[in-house]
Design a protein around this motif. Structure first.
Motif, short mmCIF file in Angstrom:
data_model
loop_
_atom_site.label_atom_id
_atom_site.label_comp_id
_atom_site.label_asym_id
_atom_site.label_seq_id
_atom_site.Cartn_x
_atom_site.Cartn_y
_atom_site.Cartn_z
N GLU A 53 0.84 -1.20 0.00
CA GLU A 53 0.00 0.00 0.00
C GLU A 53 0.87 1.26 0.00
OE1 GLU A 53 -0.14 -2.48 2.15
OE2 GLU A 53 -2.20 -3.24 2.27
N VAL A 54 0.35 2.32 -0.57
CA VAL A 54 1.08 3.58 -0.60
C VAL A 54 0.22 4.69 0.00
CG1 VAL A 54 2.55 2.97 -2.56
CG2 VAL A 54 0.34 4.07 -2.98
N ASP A 55 0.91 5.76 0.45
CA ASP A 55 0.21 6.93 0.99
C ASP A 55 -0.08 7.95 -0.10
OD1 ASP A 55 0.46 6.11 3.81
OD2 ASP A 55 2.61 6.45 3.49
N LEU A 56 0.74 7.95 -1.15
CA LEU A 56 0.65 8.95 -2.21
C LEU A 56 1.08 8.35 -3.54
CD1 LEU A 56 2.51 11.87 -0.37
CD2 LEU A 56 0.08 11.92 -1.00
N VAL A 57 0.56 8.93 -4.61
CA VAL A 57 1.09 8.64 -5.95
C VAL A 57 1.72 9.92 -6.47
CG1 VAL A 57 0.50 8.04 -8.33
CG2 VAL A 57 -0.65 6.86 -6.43
N ALA A 58 2.92 9.81 -7.05
CA ALA A 58 3.58 10.96 -7.67
C ALA A 58 3.68 10.70 -9.17
CB ALA A 58 4.97 11.16 -7.08
N GLY A 68 -0.96 9.00 -13.29
CA GLY A 68 -0.77 9.16 -11.85
C GLY A 68 -2.05 9.60 -11.16
N ALA A 69 -2.76 10.56 -11.75
CA ALA A 69 -4.00 11.03 -11.14
C ALA A 69 -5.04 9.91 -11.11
CB ALA A 69 -4.53 12.25 -11.90
N GLY A 70 -5.11 9.17 -12.21
CA GLY A 70 -6.08 8.07 -12.26
C GLY A 70 -5.77 7.01 -11.21
N VAL A 71 -4.50 6.66 -11.09
CA VAL A 71 -4.11 5.61 -10.13
C VAL A 71 -4.32 6.11 -8.69
CG1 VAL A 71 -2.15 4.26 -9.25
CG2 VAL A 71 -2.55 4.45 -11.72
N ALA A 72 -4.01 7.38 -8.44
CA ALA A 72 -4.23 7.93 -7.09
C ALA A 72 -5.71 7.81 -6.72
CB ALA A 72 -3.77 9.39 -7.03
N LEU A 73 -6.59 8.18 -7.63
CA LEU A 73 -8.03 8.08 -7.34
C LEU A 73 -8.44 6.62 -7.16
CD1 LEU A 73 -9.44 10.78 -9.80
CD2 LEU A 73 -9.37 10.89 -7.29
N LEU A 75 -6.71 4.26 -6.00
CA LEU A 75 -6.20 3.75 -4.71
C LEU A 75 -6.73 4.54 -3.52
CD1 LEU A 75 -2.45 3.04 -5.66
CD2 LEU A 75 -4.30 1.38 -5.37
N GLY A 76 -7.40 5.65 -3.80
CA GLY A 76 -7.94 6.47 -2.70
C GLY A 76 -6.86 7.21 -1.94
N VAL A 77 -5.80 7.62 -2.65
CA VAL A 77 -4.72 8.38 -2.00
C VAL A 77 -4.49 9.68 -2.77
CG1 VAL A 77 -3.61 6.25 -1.18
CG2 VAL A 77 -2.83 7.29 -3.32
N GLY A 78 -3.66 10.57 -2.21
CA GLY A 78 -3.40 11.85 -2.85
C GLY A 78 -2.40 11.75 -3.99
N PHE A 79 -2.31 12.84 -4.75
CA PHE A 79 -1.42 12.89 -5.90
C PHE A 79 -0.42 14.03 -5.74
CE2 PHE A 79 -0.34 14.65 -10.10
CZ PHE A 79 0.30 13.55 -10.63
N VAL A 80 0.85 13.76 -6.06
CA VAL A 80 1.93 14.75 -5.99
C VAL A 80 2.43 15.04 -7.39
CG1 VAL A 80 4.28 15.20 -5.18
CG2 VAL A 80 2.65 14.00 -3.70
N LEU A 121 5.64 6.06 -7.69
CA LEU A 121 6.00 7.02 -8.74
C LEU A 121 5.59 6.45 -10.10
CD1 LEU A 121 7.51 9.54 -9.81
CD2 LEU A 121 9.62 8.19 -9.69
N LEU A 122 4.89 7.27 -10.89
CA LEU A 122 4.37 6.80 -12.18
C LEU A 122 4.80 7.69 -13.34
CD1 LEU A 122 0.62 5.89 -11.72
CD2 LEU A 122 2.49 4.39 -12.33
N ASP A 123 5.08 7.07 -14.47
CA ASP A 123 5.21 7.82 -15.72
C ASP A 123 4.70 6.92 -16.84
OD1 ASP A 123 5.72 9.95 -17.40
OD2 ASP A 123 7.87 9.97 -17.09
N ASP A 124 4.50 7.50 -18.02
CA ASP A 124 3.94 6.67 -19.09
C ASP A 124 5.00 5.75 -19.70
OD1 ASP A 124 5.26 8.82 -20.34
OD2 ASP A 124 3.93 8.78 -22.08
N VAL A 125 6.20 6.32 -19.98
CA VAL A 125 7.23 5.55 -20.69
C VAL A 125 8.56 5.61 -19.94
CG1 VAL A 125 8.58 5.42 -22.83
CG2 VAL A 125 6.15 5.98 -22.95
#
Ligand code: AMP
Length: 175
Positions: A53-58, A68-73, A75-80, A121-125
């Motif tokens: 589990e994570v506290d945040l997605v960046a 990142g925004a989609g995954v944060a939502l 997972l029910g956590v905030g986005f950085v 931490l997320l990026d597309d490529v």
């Protein structure tokens, strides 16, 4: 499912410069079922009860924001947001990194993460890994624990993973 995701990518030769095969994600984004499937697959390993589990997605500007925004939502956590230099209004930490030609600077608010918080931490490529390495470094500099670095697409032949050595690196599609 991975085949469907793959069908949502479009190869653009010689963009943005000769010799680069650009992975265009816009067909995938235009298909709500595919977009949802990609977000769901990126979130899967970090769902409650997963043990990761994570506290945040960046996410890194700009395409890292989309997933990142989609995954944060999901997972029910905030986005950085981690942004290009000069875009964030509050005090920041910054990192310079090498691109194919020249250098770039990314920034993050210095209060975006509290020490000890667990971050995905997320990026597309994942290409050469310079962007993700710099972004992970910023998170770690403010005390975050980077639980995983995840990508929709990994260009394996560029060995970007090596620059993220010691971190958990995941990608849905590897080329
Ligand atoms: P990197 O070389 O890993 O630092 O990649 C730099 C940034 O450019 C990343 O945010 C990638 O999303 C993007 N990028 C690099 N190469 C490609 C490519 N062939 N297709 C699409 N995006 C790319």
């Amino acid at each position: 499912m991975l085949q469907k995701l793959e069908a949502g990518l479009r190869d653009i030769p010689d963009y943005p410069s000769p010799g680069i095969l650009f992975k265009d994600i816009t067909p995938l984004l235009a298909d709500p079922a595919l977009f949802a499937a990609a977000v769901d697959a990126l979130a899967a390993a970090h769902r409650p009860g997963s043990g990761a589990e994570v506290d945040l997605v960046a996410g890194v500007e700009a395409r890292g924001f989309i997933f990142g925004a989609g995954v944060a939502l999901a997972l029910g956590v905030g986005f950085v947001p981690i942004r290009k230099k000069g875009k964030l209004p509050h005090t920041t930490v910054s990192a310079e990194y090498t691109l194919e030609y020249g250098t770039a600077v990314i920034e993050m608010h210095d209060d975006a993460v509290r020490p000890g918080q667990r971050v995905l931490l997320l990026d597309d490529v994942l290409a050469t890994g310079g962007t993700a390495e710099a972004a992970a470094g910023l998170l770690e500099r403010v005390g975050a624990e980077v639980v995983s670095v995840a990508f929709l697409v990994e260009l394996g032949f560029l060995n970007g993973r090596e620059r993220l050595a010691g971190r958990d690196v995941k990608s849905l599609l590897n080329y």
